[in-house]
Design an enzyme around this catalytic site. Structure first.
Site, PDB file in Angstrom:
ATOM      1  N   LYS A  24     -11.136  -0.640  -1.942  1.00  0.00           N
ATOM      2  CA  LYS A  24     -10.930  -1.516  -0.791  1.00  0.00           C
ATOM      3  C   LYS A  24     -12.108  -1.306   0.168  1.00  0.00           C
ATOM      4  O   LYS A  24     -12.539  -0.170   0.301  1.00  0.00           O
ATOM      5  CB  LYS A  24      -9.623  -1.167  -0.061  1.00  0.00           C
ATOM      6  CG  LYS A  24      -8.367  -1.270  -0.921  1.00  0.00           C
ATOM      7  CD  LYS A  24      -7.179  -0.635  -0.195  1.00  0.00           C
ATOM      8  CE  LYS A  24      -5.961  -0.549  -1.099  1.00  0.00           C
ATOM      9  NZ  LYS A  24      -4.834   0.180  -0.502  1.00  0.00           N
ATOM     10  N   SER A  75      -2.616   0.657  -4.251  1.00  0.00           N
ATOM     11  CA  SER A  75      -3.055   1.837  -3.487  1.00  0.00           C
ATOM     12  C   SER A  75      -4.394   2.365  -3.992  1.00  0.00           C
ATOM     13  O   SER A  75      -4.715   2.227  -5.168  1.00  0.00           O
ATOM     14  CB  SER A  75      -1.984   2.930  -3.643  1.00  0.00           C
ATOM     15  OG  SER A  75      -2.475   4.182  -3.243  1.00  0.00           O
ATOM     16  N   ALA A  76      -5.133   3.005  -3.103  1.00  0.00           N
ATOM     17  CA  ALA A  76      -6.397   3.645  -3.492  1.00  0.00           C
ATOM     18  C   ALA A  76      -6.147   4.999  -4.160  1.00  0.00           C
ATOM     19  O   ALA A  76      -7.035   5.562  -4.795  1.00  0.00           O
ATOM     20  CB  ALA A  76      -7.273   3.849  -2.263  1.00  0.00           C
ATOM     21  N   ASP A 112       0.868  -1.169   0.000  1.00  0.00           N
ATOM     22  CA  ASP A 112       0.000   0.000   0.000  1.00  0.00           C
ATOM     23  C   ASP A 112       0.919   1.237   0.000  1.00  0.00           C
ATOM     24  O   ASP A 112       2.111   1.111   0.277  1.00  0.00           O
ATOM     25  CB  ASP A 112      -0.869  -0.064   1.263  1.00  0.00           C
ATOM     26  CG  ASP A 112      -1.705   1.168   1.463  1.00  0.00           C
ATOM     27  OD1 ASP A 112      -2.439   1.526   0.543  1.00  0.00           O
ATOM     28  OD2 ASP A 112      -1.616   1.775   2.548  1.00  0.00           O
ATOM     29  N   LEU A 113       0.386   2.404  -0.308  1.00  0.00           N
ATOM     30  CA  LEU A 113       1.249   3.601  -0.346  1.00  0.00           C
ATOM     31  C   LEU A 113       1.163   4.422   0.950  1.00  0.00           C
ATOM     32  O   LEU A 113       2.074   4.427   1.769  1.00  0.00           O
ATOM     33  CB  LEU A 113       0.885   4.481  -1.550  1.00  0.00           C
ATOM     34  CG  LEU A 113       1.735   5.740  -1.716  1.00  0.00           C
ATOM     35  CD1 LEU A 113       3.172   5.405  -2.085  1.00  0.00           C
ATOM     36  CD2 LEU A 113       1.138   6.652  -2.788  1.00  0.00           C
ATOM     37  N   ASP A 114      -0.001   5.076   1.117  1.00  0.00           N
ATOM     38  CA  ASP A 114      -0.153   5.979   2.263  1.00  0.00           C
ATOM     39  C   ASP A 114      -0.192   5.180   3.565  1.00  0.00           C
ATOM     40  O   ASP A 114      -1.049   4.328   3.744  1.00  0.00           O
ATOM     41  CB  ASP A 114      -1.452   6.779   2.088  1.00  0.00           C
ATOM     42  CG  ASP A 114      -1.763   7.634   3.304  1.00  0.00           C
ATOM     43  OD1 ASP A 114      -0.821   8.049   3.995  1.00  0.00           O
ATOM     44  OD2 ASP A 114      -2.957   7.882   3.565  1.00  0.00           O
ATOM     45  N   THR A 152       1.389  10.170   3.659  1.00  0.00           N
ATOM     46  CA  THR A 152       0.695  11.253   2.946  1.00  0.00           C
ATOM     47  C   THR A 152      -0.607  11.633   3.653  1.00  0.00           C
ATOM     48  O   THR A 152      -1.235  12.628   3.287  1.00  0.00           O
ATOM     49  CB  THR A 152       0.404  10.859   1.480  1.00  0.00           C
ATOM     50  OG1 THR A 152       0.126   9.462   1.416  1.00  0.00           O
ATOM     51  CG2 THR A 152       1.575  11.166   0.579  1.00  0.00           C
ATOM     52  N   GLU A 172      -0.259  -3.435   4.574  1.00  0.00           N
ATOM     53  CA  GLU A 172      -1.373  -2.481   4.639  1.00  0.00           C
ATOM     54  C   GLU A 172      -1.469  -1.790   5.993  1.00  0.00           C
ATOM     55  O   GLU A 172      -1.211  -2.415   7.021  1.00  0.00           O
ATOM     56  CB  GLU A 172      -2.698  -3.231   4.423  1.00  0.00           C
ATOM     57  CG  GLU A 172      -3.353  -3.006   3.095  1.00  0.00           C
ATOM     58  CD  GLU A 172      -3.839  -1.593   2.817  1.00  0.00           C
ATOM     59  OE1 GLU A 172      -3.906  -0.765   3.745  1.00  0.00           O
ATOM     60  OE2 GLU A 172      -4.152  -1.307   1.654  1.00  0.00           O
ATOM     61  N   ASP A 173      -1.874  -0.516   5.982  1.00  0.00           N
ATOM     62  CA  ASP A 173      -2.062   0.199   7.247  1.00  0.00           C
ATOM     63  C   ASP A 173      -3.538   0.471   7.538  1.00  0.00           C
ATOM     64  O   ASP A 173      -3.847   1.034   8.583  1.00  0.00           O
ATOM     65  CB  ASP A 173      -1.328   1.548   7.218  1.00  0.00           C
ATOM     66  CG  ASP A 173      -2.042   2.544   6.333  1.00  0.00           C
ATOM     67  OD1 ASP A 173      -2.365   2.189   5.175  1.00  0.00           O
ATOM     68  OD2 ASP A 173      -2.311   3.667   6.788  1.00  0.00           O
ATOM     69  N   LYS A 213      -8.382   6.857   6.040  1.00  0.00           N
ATOM     70  CA  LYS A 213      -7.208   6.067   5.632  1.00  0.00           C
ATOM     71  C   LYS A 213      -7.609   4.887   4.753  1.00  0.00           C
ATOM     72  O   LYS A 213      -8.453   4.082   5.135  1.00  0.00           O
ATOM     73  CB  LYS A 213      -6.430   5.608   6.857  1.00  0.00           C
ATOM     74  CG  LYS A 213      -5.732   6.771   7.521  1.00  0.00           C
ATOM     75  CD  LYS A 213      -4.737   6.338   8.565  1.00  0.00           C
ATOM     76  CE  LYS A 213      -3.971   7.556   9.065  1.00  0.00           C
ATOM     77  NZ  LYS A 213      -3.155   7.254  10.236  1.00  0.00           N
TER      78      LYS A 213
HETATM   79  P1  B16 Z   1      -6.168  10.289  -3.841  1.00  0.00           P
HETATM   80  P2  B16 Z   1      -3.556   4.297   0.160  1.00  0.00           P
HETATM   81  C1  B16 Z   1      -5.283   6.311   0.121  1.00  0.00           C
HETATM   82  O1  B16 Z   1      -3.994   5.831  -0.078  1.00  0.00           O
HETATM   83  C2  B16 Z   1      -5.319   7.236   1.320  1.00  0.00           C
HETATM   84  O2  B16 Z   1      -5.043   6.498   2.512  1.00  0.00           O
HETATM   85  C3  B16 Z   1      -6.704   7.842   1.443  1.00  0.00           C
HETATM   86  O3  B16 Z   1      -6.769   8.713   2.550  1.00  0.00           O
HETATM   87  C4  B16 Z   1      -7.009   8.601   0.144  1.00  0.00           C
HETATM   88  O4  B16 Z   1      -8.298   9.164   0.191  1.00  0.00           O
HETATM   89  C5  B16 Z   1      -6.904   7.624  -1.027  1.00  0.00           C
HETATM   90  O5  B16 Z   1      -5.611   7.067  -1.064  1.00  0.00           O
HETATM   91  C6  B16 Z   1      -7.177   8.300  -2.354  1.00  0.00           C
HETATM   92  O6  B16 Z   1      -6.151   9.221  -2.621  1.00  0.00           O
HETATM   93  O7  B16 Z   1      -7.087  11.388  -3.451  1.00  0.00           O
HETATM   94  O8  B16 Z   1      -4.710  10.686  -3.942  1.00  0.00           O
HETATM   95  O9  B16 Z   1      -6.648   9.546  -5.065  1.00  0.00           O
HETATM   96  O10 B16 Z   1      -3.449   4.125   1.634  1.00  0.00           O
HETATM   97  O11 B16 Z   1      -4.566   3.373  -0.486  1.00  0.00           O
HETATM   98  O12 B16 Z   1      -2.213   4.244  -0.527  1.00  0.00           O
HETATM   99 MG    MG Z   2      -2.787   3.120   3.387  1.00  0.00          MG
END
Ligand code: B16
Ligand code: MG
Length: 217
Positions: A144, A113-114, A8-10, A16, A168-169, A44
């Site tokens: 997810k 990642s989302a 996962d990223l964030d 982030t 994953e977090d 998150k």
């Molecule tokens: P964006 P992850 C997620 O990242 C974030 O945790 C979540 O807070 C955010 O809304 C989502 O990405 C979408 O991000 O607005 O940049 O498309 O944890 O799945 O890496």
């Molecule tokens: Mg995350």
């Protein structure tokens, strides 16, 4: 049997969440209500669209479709400004050590990642070259906890889902990994991520010996 490791990223590679928070807070304040760091926890791993829906519930605000689209765009423009100057100093501790170990052992690596901003963030922090596949919010139709993002990552790595390991977090991300029949590793609070098969506070707690066991299994 080839293993595939999916990150996962964030909250796993970079933090982030603090920039997402600033951008959502700015929007909330513009709309006339407060948005706290505690409330940001709900965001998150959640898609941008779902985040705005939750934000509007918090502020008890209705939106026309046009307003909804405008506010999503505004939030993202602000978010992009906040992440503009991200660099390698924002990589979470010991992440490069693990990525390098996997590379040295020819283990395929994917991002799951989302975020729709995942690729530019990996570029900014200088980690893009480690990834054999990038699956993010631009490539999936179901967010997810649906396993789509991780199943697509496994497919791109050409590895069986059951041979993949996910870091994953977020609760929704751990659920998605479990639903994909992958090994789930929770990064963060083990009480929150209790559905994960393994739990670590962060990568400083993960030994290369443990990684070796994962890729040998
Ligand atoms: P964006 P992850 C997620 O990242 C974030 O945790 C979540 O807070 C955010 O809304 C989502 O990405 C979408 O991000 O607005 O940049 O498309 O944890 O799945 O890496
Ligand atoms: Mg995350």
């Amino acid at each position: 049997m080839t293993k595939g490791l999916i990150f996962d990223l964030d909250g796993v590679i970079v933090d982030t969440a603090k920039y997402h928070y600033l951008a959502w807070k700015k929007l909330a304040n513009t709309l006339g209500f407060e948005f706290t760091k505690e409330q940001n926890e709900l965001f998150k791993g959640v898609s941008r669209k779902r985040c705005l829906e939750i934000l509007l519930e918090i502020g008890n605000r209705e939106a026309t479709q046009k307003e909804f689209d405008t506010w999503m765009l505004e939030k993202n423009v602000d978010y992009l400004e906040y992440i503009e100057n991200m660099d390698a100093s924002e990589i979470l501790p010991d992440v490069p050590k693990v990525l390098q170990y996997l590379k040295d052992n020819n283990i395929p690596i994917a991002l799951g990642s989302a975020s729709k901003n995942a690729q530019p963030i990996l570029e900014k922090v200088g980690l893009l070259h480690y990834f054999d596949a990038i699956v993010d919010g631009n490539h999936v139709t179901k967010a997810k906890p649906d396993p789509e993002v991780f199943l697509l990552a496994a497919k791109q790595l050409k590895v069986e889902a059951s041979d993949c390991v996910v870091f994953e977090d977020a609760v929704a991300g751990v659920e998605a990994a479990n639903a994909a029949n992958m090994i789930s590793i929770g990064i963060g609070d083990e009480n929150v991520l209790s559905e994960a098969q393994f739990n670590f506070k962060d990568f400083t707690e993960i030994s290369l010996n443990f990684i070796q066991k994962l890729i040998e299994k």
